[in-house]
Design an enzyme around this catalytic site. Structure first.
Site, PDB file in Angstrom:
ATOM      1  N   HIS A 191       0.808  -1.212   0.000  1.00 53.69           N
ATOM      2  CA  HIS A 191       0.000   0.000   0.000  1.00 53.69           C
ATOM      3  C   HIS A 191       0.850   1.275   0.000  1.00 53.69           C
ATOM      4  O   HIS A 191       0.599   2.205  -0.757  1.00 53.69           O
ATOM      5  CB  HIS A 191      -0.956   0.008   1.183  1.00 53.69           C
ATOM      6  CG  HIS A 191      -1.793   1.220   1.209  1.00 53.69           C
ATOM      7  ND1 HIS A 191      -2.925   1.344   0.441  1.00 53.69           N
ATOM      8  CD2 HIS A 191      -1.618   2.405   1.825  1.00 53.69           C
ATOM      9  CE1 HIS A 191      -3.417   2.542   0.609  1.00 53.69           C
ATOM     10  NE2 HIS A 191      -2.655   3.208   1.450  1.00 53.69           N
ATOM     11  N   GLU A 433      -8.211 -10.896 -11.771  1.00 50.77           N
ATOM     12  CA  GLU A 433      -7.078 -10.845 -10.842  1.00 50.77           C
ATOM     13  C   GLU A 433      -6.929 -12.129 -10.036  1.00 50.77           C
ATOM     14  O   GLU A 433      -6.217 -12.150  -9.029  1.00 50.77           O
ATOM     15  CB  GLU A 433      -7.170  -9.606  -9.937  1.00 50.77           C
ATOM     16  CG  GLU A 433      -8.551  -9.292  -9.443  1.00 50.77           C
ATOM     17  CD  GLU A 433      -8.661  -7.942  -8.741  1.00 50.77           C
ATOM     18  OE1 GLU A 433      -7.634  -7.336  -8.414  1.00 50.77           O
ATOM     19  OE2 GLU A 433      -9.799  -7.523  -8.503  1.00 50.77           O
ATOM     20  N   ARG A 467       2.646  -9.929  -1.184  1.00 49.94           N
ATOM     21  CA  ARG A 467       3.477  -8.848  -1.719  1.00 49.94           C
ATOM     22  C   ARG A 467       3.983  -7.896  -0.633  1.00 49.94           C
ATOM     23  O   ARG A 467       4.913  -7.145  -0.843  1.00 49.94           O
ATOM     24  CB  ARG A 467       2.687  -8.071  -2.768  1.00 49.94           C
ATOM     25  CG  ARG A 467       1.421  -7.452  -2.216  1.00 49.94           C
ATOM     26  CD  ARG A 467       0.506  -7.039  -3.347  1.00 49.94           C
ATOM     27  NE  ARG A 467      -0.483  -6.076  -2.882  1.00 49.94           N
ATOM     28  CZ  ARG A 467      -1.540  -5.708  -3.555  1.00 49.94           C
ATOM     29  NH1 ARG A 467      -1.761  -6.208  -4.734  1.00 49.94           N
ATOM     30  NH2 ARG A 467      -2.392  -4.841  -3.072  1.00 49.94           N
ATOM     31  N   CYS A 504      -4.413  -2.894 -15.673  1.00 46.25           N
ATOM     32  CA  CYS A 504      -4.448  -1.746 -14.765  1.00 46.25           C
ATOM     33  C   CYS A 504      -3.590  -1.981 -13.527  1.00 46.25           C
ATOM     34  O   CYS A 504      -3.590  -1.201 -12.604  1.00 46.25           O
ATOM     35  CB  CYS A 504      -5.873  -1.405 -14.360  1.00 46.25           C
ATOM     36  SG  CYS A 504      -6.602  -2.608 -13.247  1.00 46.25           S
TER      37      CYS A 504
END
Lengths: 579, 73
Positions: A191, A433, A467, A504
């Protein structure tokens, strides 16, 4: 001078004083010092006391004007503590004998004292512990600089140093003063990194214990191009960085001249470049940078940082302004993607054992239909103002799209009954996704007007890598052969069914991946707005045939490392200055 | 904390060393930290010792403070 290596998360260079954000207020990490640093730390203790005495004298004097005797007494007592030599001596003795930094010594001595008061049976005396904590806080404020509550009221340029930024924290960032970000945790797509890139703030993440090694006010260089941070740089290094900062600005200005030129390959194929935004005020940057529209309008900001759910009108207002500014250009609004690491106020306390495999995104919406309808109704109403598309996130099967579209139709009927305008031909698409969606793209295409490949989650679910976990984030890569194959499948199935497909995810913001994506058949890319000029330059420098050759070659490579180094060197040949 | 504050304010006017004892604990009479840690509530017996040039005066002043002034607040 100390140099620390992390992961480059957002490009650019920042030189400013460090501001340390602590997640829990004033919990002081133990920081050891060398014997040679003793005098320096003792001096810091003395200065903190001196400054605290200054504050308190002022506060006491202010109270003198009013008639608040009690409060005045409190300050008077605190002032006596600040002047107490034996208190100061106990702290400096601790610095000397235990070899700890000033703030650690202040904190442990005063907390011990506070505990002593708490343990006294007399209620009046035990309550005095609060005074001691107050005294501790005042000293720490001088030792550690201004903390969290001051992020929103900055008056000088700073580099934010913290463990990890929460979405709620970043919502209040003032980008005029926050010049750089350095975090202990995170990866390229955590983030903090996404926010940093979308706000065009240079950032380095995954610095391990960096936040404990820096002191507030230290000069810090954040090199978001190379992924390093430098604390307390020497004059030579500082000069070198000031120079590259100037060069970077020049490159940016050069790229800005591309603004009015189309994103067209040398052989004349037009590529649509859209921007991803997290907050409405970022949409302006897309237009400034010459983007063609909004490819991903994230709507979570409406739910975060507030005690109640947003109303329909709040949704509408947030969308309306942006849509009007974009006129005929497309604005793709993604329905709320809450859950996992982003929560509404009411769900913040609910802990799931495995949130990324839990109740998030479209799943959450399908279980909270009332809340979902509020957003859909606002988007539909706003669709009358321009060119709006709706996009559902994290779809894993056909059933989910059908259900979501059924709810959307319900809302449309309500609007029809009330004679409220909306765009009846509004396109409804989905984000691809999950591996499940990628593998069943052919069937999902029957119910979708377009696909948008969200590479961040697709990579994480395909490779089973968190991640944000610095221990495994090195395994996270957009160009693992498995990921590339899934992307190819999605594109082929979309083309077969004649629907639009775009990318995206963060992958579309990486200059070195652009030739591969175009070669695989992508004609629409949506990226973090500051990257639009660079990606445009990349596209204007190549032909479709170049890209096809790159894609064919990549599909024949067996390891991520080979793919990466091949793509990197190819991109470097095309636009050397940007890589 | 207010009595402790008044105590150290008076104690600090003198140059002599002042020690306050309560039970087994002896502390520096000029330190608000130490005096307040002594946790003397009303009616506790305190022993004040002073050593130095103005010791007599100091003891007299502190005695007056504790016995007369503080209890009337």
């Amino acid at each position: 001078m100390e140099i620390k290596k992390g992961i480059a998360a957002s490009p650019g260079i920042a030189i400013a004083e460090a501001m340390i954000l602590d997640c829990e207020d004033y919990r002081i990490p133990r920081r050891s010092i060398k014997p040679s640093q003793r005098m320096g730390e003792i001096l810091r203790v003395r200065n903190a006391f001196k400054q605290a005495i200054g504050d308190l004298t002022e506060l006491e004097a202010e109270q003198g004007k009013s008639d608040a005797g009690k409060i005045k007494d409190i300050f008077a007592v605190h002032l006596r503590f600040m002047r107490d030599r034996s208190l100061r001596k106990e702290i400096t003795d601790r610095v000397y004998s235990q070899l700890v930094a000033a703030e650690c010594a202040v904190s442990s001595v005063l907390r011990k004292l506070a505990t002593h008061f708490t343990n006294v049976e007399d209620a009046y005396i035990s309550e005095r512990a609060a005074d001691i904590y107050d005294i501790e806080r005042r000293l720490l404020r001088h030792l550690l600089g201004h903390q969290r509550e001051d992020v929103e009221h900055l008056s000088q340029e700073v580099v934010i140093v913290t463990r990890e930024l929460s979405p709620t924290q970043t919502a209040g960032f003032d980008r005029n003063y926050i010049r750089g970000i350095a975090t202990d945790a995170g990866g390229r797509t955590s983030h903090s990194a996404i926010v940093a890139r979308s706000l065009a703030i240079p950032a380095v993440v995954a610095l391990e214990d960096f936040s404990e090694a820096v002191r507030p006010g230290d000069t810090v260089i954040v090199d978001g191009n190379r992924g390093i941070v430098i604390v307390d740089p020497d004059e030579g290094t500082l000069e070198e960085y000031r120079k590259s900062l100037r060069e970077f600005t020049v490159l940016e200005q050069k790229l800005d001249t591309l603004r009015e030129k189309p994103a067209e390959t040398r052989d004349g194929t037009r590529i649509v470049l859209l921007g991803n935004i997290e907050f409405p005020d970022e949409s302006e940057m897309i237009l400034q940078k010459g983007g063609d529209g909004i490819g991903l309008y994230r709507t979570e900001f409406l739910y975060l940082n507030r005690p109640t759910e947003p109303t329909e009108q709040e949704h509408y207002d947030a969308y309306a302004k942006t849509i009007q500014a974009f006129q005929a250009r497309p604005v793709i609004i993604r329905t709320v993607d809450l859950g996992a690491d982003k929560h509404t106020q009411s769900r913040r306390s609910l802990k799931e054992p495995n949130p990324f495999l839990g109740l998030r995104s479209i799943r959450y919406c399908l279980q909270h239909i009332r809340m979902f309808k509020v957003q859909l109704r606002a988007i539909l109403r706003a669709s009358a103002l321009g060119h709006v598309k709706i996009m559902f996130p994290l779809v894993t099967n056909l059933q989910e799209i059908r259900q979501a579209k059924l709810i959307l139709r319900d809302v449309m009927e309500d609007l029809d009954e009330e004679s409220i305008a909306y765009d009846p031909r509004l396109e409804v698409g989905i984000m691809i996704e999950t591996p499940a969606a990628a593998l069943t793209a052919a069937s999902l295409a029957q119910e979708s007007s377009f696909f948008s490949i969200g590479t961040n989650d697709l990579i994480q679910y395909t490779l089973a890598v968190d991640r944000g976990n610095e221990h495994v984030s090195a395994l996270y890569s957009a160009v693992e052969p498995a990921v590339i194959r899934l992307i190819r499948t999605i594109i082929q199935d979309a083309h077969r069914h004649g629907i639009d497909v775009s990318v995206c995810g963060e992958m579309a913001s990486e200059p070195e991946y652009i030739m591969l994506l175009v070669g695989l058949g992508i004609r629409t890319l949506s990226m973090t707005p500051p990257m639009i000029p660079e990606i445009k330059q990349m596209i204007r420098s190549v032909t479709i045939e170049d890209c096809n050759i790159v894609a064919r070659k990549v599909l024949g490579l067996a390891t991520e490392r080979q793919v990466n180094s091949f793509l990197r060197s190819t991109a470097r040949e095309v636009i050397p200055e940007a890589i | 904390m207010r009595p402790a504050m008044h105590f150290v304010d008076v104690a600090n006017k003198f140059s002599c060393e002042i020690t306050v004892t309560h039970g087994d604990n002896s502390v520096d009479g000029k330190s608000i930290m130490q005096i307040s840690m002594l946790a003397a509530t009303q009616g506790t017996k305190l022993c004040i010792k002073a050593q130095g040039a103005d010791a007599d005066e100091a003891v007299r002043a502190l005695r007056e403070l504790i016995e007369v002034k503080l209890f009337h607040e």
